[in-house]
Scaffold this motif. Structure first.
Motif, mmCIF file in Angstrom:
data_model
loop_
_atom_site.group_PDB
_atom_site.id
_atom_site.type_symbol
_atom_site.label_atom_id
_atom_site.label_comp_id
_atom_site.label_asym_id
_atom_site.label_seq_id
_atom_site.Cartn_x
_atom_site.Cartn_y
_atom_site.Cartn_z
ATOM 1 N N TYR A 127 0.325 -1.793 32.801
ATOM 2 C CA TYR A 127 -0.659 -1.126 31.939
ATOM 3 C C TYR A 127 0.010 -0.632 30.659
ATOM 4 N N ALA A 128 1.211 -0.080 30.781
ATOM 5 C CA ALA A 128 1.930 0.399 29.599
ATOM 6 C C ALA A 128 2.257 -0.750 28.655
ATOM 7 N N ILE A 129 2.648 -1.898 29.206
ATOM 8 C CA ILE A 129 2.982 -3.050 28.367
ATOM 9 C C ILE A 129 1.763 -3.524 27.585
ATOM 10 N N CYS A 130 0.594 -3.520 28.217
ATOM 11 C CA CYS A 130 -0.614 -4.034 27.574
ATOM 12 C C CYS A 130 -1.229 -3.036 26.602
ATOM 13 N N THR A 211 5.689 -11.411 24.913
ATOM 14 C CA THR A 211 5.567 -12.457 25.926
ATOM 15 C C THR A 211 4.999 -11.892 27.218
ATOM 16 N N LEU A 212 5.505 -10.747 27.640
ATOM 17 C CA LEU A 212 5.005 -10.119 28.864
ATOM 18 C C LEU A 212 3.530 -9.772 28.734
ATOM 19 N N LYS A 213 3.160 -9.230 27.595
ATOM 20 C CA LYS A 213 1.762 -8.848 27.385
ATOM 21 C C LYS A 213 0.851 -10.069 27.447
ATOM 22 N N ALA A 214 1.256 -11.156 26.814
ATOM 23 C CA ALA A 214 0.442 -12.363 26.818
ATOM 24 C C ALA A 214 0.295 -12.928 28.233
ATOM 25 N N LEU A 215 1.382 -12.928 29.001
ATOM 26 C CA LEU A 215 1.322 -13.449 30.366
ATOM 27 C C LEU A 215 0.453 -12.568 31.261
ATOM 28 N N ILE A 216 0.564 -11.257 31.110
ATOM 29 C CA ILE A 216 -0.256 -10.349 31.915
ATOM 30 C C ILE A 216 -1.730 -10.513 31.577
ATOM 31 N N ALA A 218 -3.199 -13.147 30.347
ATOM 32 C CA ALA A 218 -3.667 -14.441 30.838
ATOM 33 C C ALA A 218 -3.862 -14.423 32.350
ATOM 34 N N SER A 219 -2.971 -13.765 33.060
ATOM 35 C CA SER A 219 -3.070 -13.710 34.521
ATOM 36 C C SER A 219 -4.289 -12.910 34.966
ATOM 37 N N ARG A 220 -4.626 -11.879 34.226
ATOM 38 C CA ARG A 220 -5.790 -11.065 34.597
ATOM 39 C C ARG A 220 -7.102 -11.808 34.369
ATOM 40 N N LEU A 221 -7.080 -12.809 33.502
ATOM 41 C CA LEU A 221 -8.280 -13.603 33.260
ATOM 42 C C LEU A 221 -8.419 -14.742 34.266
ATOM 43 N N ALA A 222 -7.306 -15.091 34.931
ATOM 44 C CA ALA A 222 -7.351 -16.172 35.908
ATOM 45 C C ALA A 222 -8.118 -15.728 37.151
ATOM 46 N N PRO A 223 -9.022 -16.545 37.689
ATOM 47 C CA PRO A 223 -9.843 -16.143 38.851
ATOM 48 C C PRO A 223 -9.016 -15.765 40.068
ATOM 49 N N GLU A 224 -7.900 -16.471 40.307
ATOM 50 C CA GLU A 224 -7.129 -16.227 41.524
ATOM 51 C C GLU A 224 -6.359 -14.908 41.495
ATOM 52 N N THR A 225 -6.126 -14.327 40.300
ATOM 53 C CA THR A 225 -5.367 -13.074 40.206
ATOM 54 C C THR A 225 -6.161 -11.940 39.578
ATOM 55 N N ALA A 226 -7.411 -12.171 39.227
ATOM 56 C CA ALA A 226 -8.192 -11.156 38.521
ATOM 57 C C ALA A 226 -8.465 -9.933 39.367
ATOM 58 N N SER A 227 -8.616 -10.100 40.672
ATOM 59 C CA SER A 227 -8.997 -8.978 41.530
ATOM 60 C C SER A 227 -7.817 -8.235 42.125
ATOM 61 N N SER A 228 -6.604 -8.730 41.952
ATOM 62 C CA SER A 228 -5.426 -8.096 42.542
ATOM 63 C C SER A 228 -4.631 -7.348 41.481
ATOM 64 N N ARG A 229 -3.825 -6.392 41.931
ATOM 65 C CA ARG A 229 -2.972 -5.658 41.014
ATOM 66 C C ARG A 229 -1.759 -6.517 40.679
ATOM 67 N N ARG A 231 1.769 -7.548 39.141
ATOM 68 C CA ARG A 231 3.059 -6.941 38.852
ATOM 69 C C ARG A 231 3.876 -7.892 37.985
ATOM 70 N N VAL A 232 4.759 -7.331 37.171
ATOM 71 C CA VAL A 232 5.607 -8.192 36.326
ATOM 72 C C VAL A 232 6.464 -9.112 37.182
ATOM 73 N N GLN A 233 6.793 -8.672 38.404
ATOM 74 C CA GLN A 233 7.582 -9.525 39.294
ATOM 75 C C GLN A 233 6.825 -10.790 39.689
ATOM 76 N N ASP A 234 5.491 -10.761 39.562
ATOM 77 C CA ASP A 234 4.673 -11.899 39.993
ATOM 78 C C ASP A 234 4.379 -12.888 38.874
ATOM 79 N N LEU A 235 4.992 -12.696 37.700
ATOM 80 C CA LEU A 235 4.705 -13.578 36.566
ATOM 81 C C LEU A 235 5.470 -14.892 36.630
ATOM 82 N N GLY A 236 6.391 -15.017 37.583
ATOM 83 C CA GLY A 236 7.143 -16.251 37.738
ATOM 84 C C GLY A 236 8.269 -16.422 36.739
ATOM 85 N N LEU A 237 8.736 -15.347 36.145
ATOM 86 C CA LEU A 237 9.824 -15.421 35.173
ATOM 87 C C LEU A 237 11.176 -15.349 35.882
#
Length: 497
Positions: A127-130, A211-216, A218-229, A231-237
């Motif tokens: 949330y702070a990053i965004c 980069t982190l903000k853009a990935l977060i 994008a992930s929140r707009l994706a249907p498979e991750t929109a409903s879950s919290r 984490r930066v650890q889950d961005l696949g970096l």
């Protein structure tokens, strides 16, 4: 059964004890309560004083009975009203201050710190990053520069971060190749240097905040991750877990929250548009208490303090000191520029003088993935306006008649009581301003964009017209000691309501 069964059963279930162990603990607690241990009395008295701030009557401490729903509601109401005074991990009430925190915090327990930063209990880094990417970028940059010069304070201990041989990150090597060493196990003579080196290695691996903000996003707009919290650890970096834990500590361990001021109405006036400005909130409760008490005492001793209780001054310091200043304020243990006018913290009423002490940082000492450079830092501080008690002030100092005072002598004052200082941070390629009025402080940063492709719209300060008209209210300054910027213009500090 009527006397102790319920208490013994509760202790047995809570701590996994045998009947004998539960009974022994019950009687030990009973002995403590019989003598009313001093600590218990102190906590009860402190809470009684705090509850006077809330108009709840007997809802919390009404007559005792066996109405379990009513008792549960009373306990819930008590915890709800005081949640801003409790550790967000162990939930223990912090009764040492009359101020309430405006965001989650942890107590001084090492275990609470570990859970808060490593296990993600408490504030949300994503949330702070965004929402405040510029603030996150600034804090990471300041921490990196402090580590480069081995000036990082406090050190990130108690987070269960580990380094291998030559400070190689354990997350980057197979487990069999690493001789694990926690920060708390490093020999005392090498602790600071090794931790700073490991901190640099970790921070280098954090991608740009844009980069982190853009990935977060994008992930929140994706249907498979929109409903879950997310984490930066889950961005696949390809970033080690320890780097994310350290980043969370860098962003949230400071008692202050920095927020960029984007409109001209919010900015400190007469400070050049090249300076980014941040407002600092949620300062140390102990610092607020001490400052408020000092203001109250000064008003009883000085007629001028009754009208103008606060004085303001600029303070310049090298960039590598500012991460520590955000945590601790100014310390008197280190002497960086001499003590010509006595021992204490030096302030100037002229921006130009303080700017001369704000040493720049080398490019190699700045975070490689920064969105903008941080070259210099200044601070605008609020001080208790009792000048007769200052170590030095030209208005109260007897200057030799045959010796002409310099501009520095005329505009510098020295304060040796650190509890008389509250911060407003400004930065000239990073500056810091802190205005105590209504718990508002400011951080100002000046620095060119490091990489246009890496920068964020959120990392571009709103460099609007500084002379805008409006209905802003400004802090009332002592007319004999008004702050001046470059060119002699008066500095106007906005007052937030």
């Amino acid at each position: 059964m009527d006397d102790i069964f319920q208490e013994v059963l509760a202790l047995r279930r809570r701590y996994g004890l045998s009947w004998a162990g539960a009974e022994a603990l019950h009687f030990k607690l009973a002995d403590m309560l019989t003598d009313k241990d001093a600590l218990i009395c102190q906590e009860e008295d402190a809470e009684t004083m705090l509850l006077k701030d809330y108009d709840v009557g007997n809802l919390i401490d009404g007559p005792e009975d066996m109405n379990v729903p009513l008792m549960a509601f009373r306990y819930f109401l008590r915890r709800f009203l005081m949640c801003a005074r409790c550790c967000s991990v162990c939930h223990r009430l912090q009764t040492g201050s009359t101020y309430q925190a405006t965001r989650a915090f942890v107590c001084k327990s090492p275990s609470c710190s570990t859970r808060f930063y490593r296990e993600g209990v408490g504030r949300c880094l994503e949330y702070a990053i965004c929402t405040q990417p510029t603030s996150v970028d600034t804090l990471v940059s300041l921490a990196y520069t402090a580590s480069f010069y081995e000036k990082l304070s406090p050190l990130p201990v108690g987070l269960d971060l580990r380094t291998g041989p030559r400070n190689t990150l354990v997350d980057a090597l197979p487990e069999k190749q690493v001789s694990y060493m926690t920060y708390d196990e490093v020999p005392a003579t090498e602790t600071s240097v090794q931790i700073c080196e490991a901190t640099l290695n970790l921070l280098k691996q954090i991608p740009p905040i844009a980069t982190l903000k853009a990935l977060i996003d994008a992930s929140r707009l994706a249907p498979e991750t929109a409903s879950s919290r997310l984490r930066v650890q889950d961005l696949g970096l390809p970033v080690p877990e320890a780097a994310w834990v350290l980043m969370r500590w860098v962003v949230f361990s400071s008692p202050m929250r920095i927020e960029e001021m984007r409109t001209p109405m919010e900015r400190v006036r007469s400070i050049g548009p090249q300076w980014r400005q941040f407002r600092l909130t949620c300062a140390s409760q102990q610092a607020e208490d001490g400052f408020t008490e000092a203001i109250r005492d000064a008003r009883t001793r000085s007629t001028n303090s009754k009208v103008y209780p606060s004085a303001y001054g600029f303070h310049g310091s090298p960039v590598f000191n500012w991460y520590s200043i955000l945590h601790h304020g100014l310390w008197l243990k280190d002497i960086a520029n001499g003590r010509k006018f006595g021992d204490g913290v030096y302030f100037s009423k002229m921006w130009r003088i303080a700017e001369g002490f704000a040493k720049t940082a080398a490019r190699a000492a700045q975070w490689p993935n920064r969105a903008f450079d941080i070259d210099q830092c200044l601070a605008l501080a609020e001080v208790v306006n009792e000048r007769s008690a200052f170590v030095y002030d030209f208005s109260t100092h007897r200057w030799p008649r045959k010796k002409k005072p310099t501009d520095v002598a005329k505009h510098v004052f020295v304060v040796d009581k650190t509890d008389w200082i509250i911060w407003c941070v400004c930065s000239r390629k990073c500056g810091i301003v802190n205005a105590h009025v209504l718990s508002s402080r400011f951080l100002m940063v000046k620095g060119a964009v490091a990489d246009p492709e890496r920068g964020l719209d959120d990392c571009t300060a709103a460099y609007g017209a500084m002379g805008c008209s409006g209905t802003s209210h400004f802090v009332k300054q002592d007319p004999k000691h008004v702050l001046t910027a470059d060119g002699g213009a008066a500095v106007l500090i906005p007052e937030f309501h």
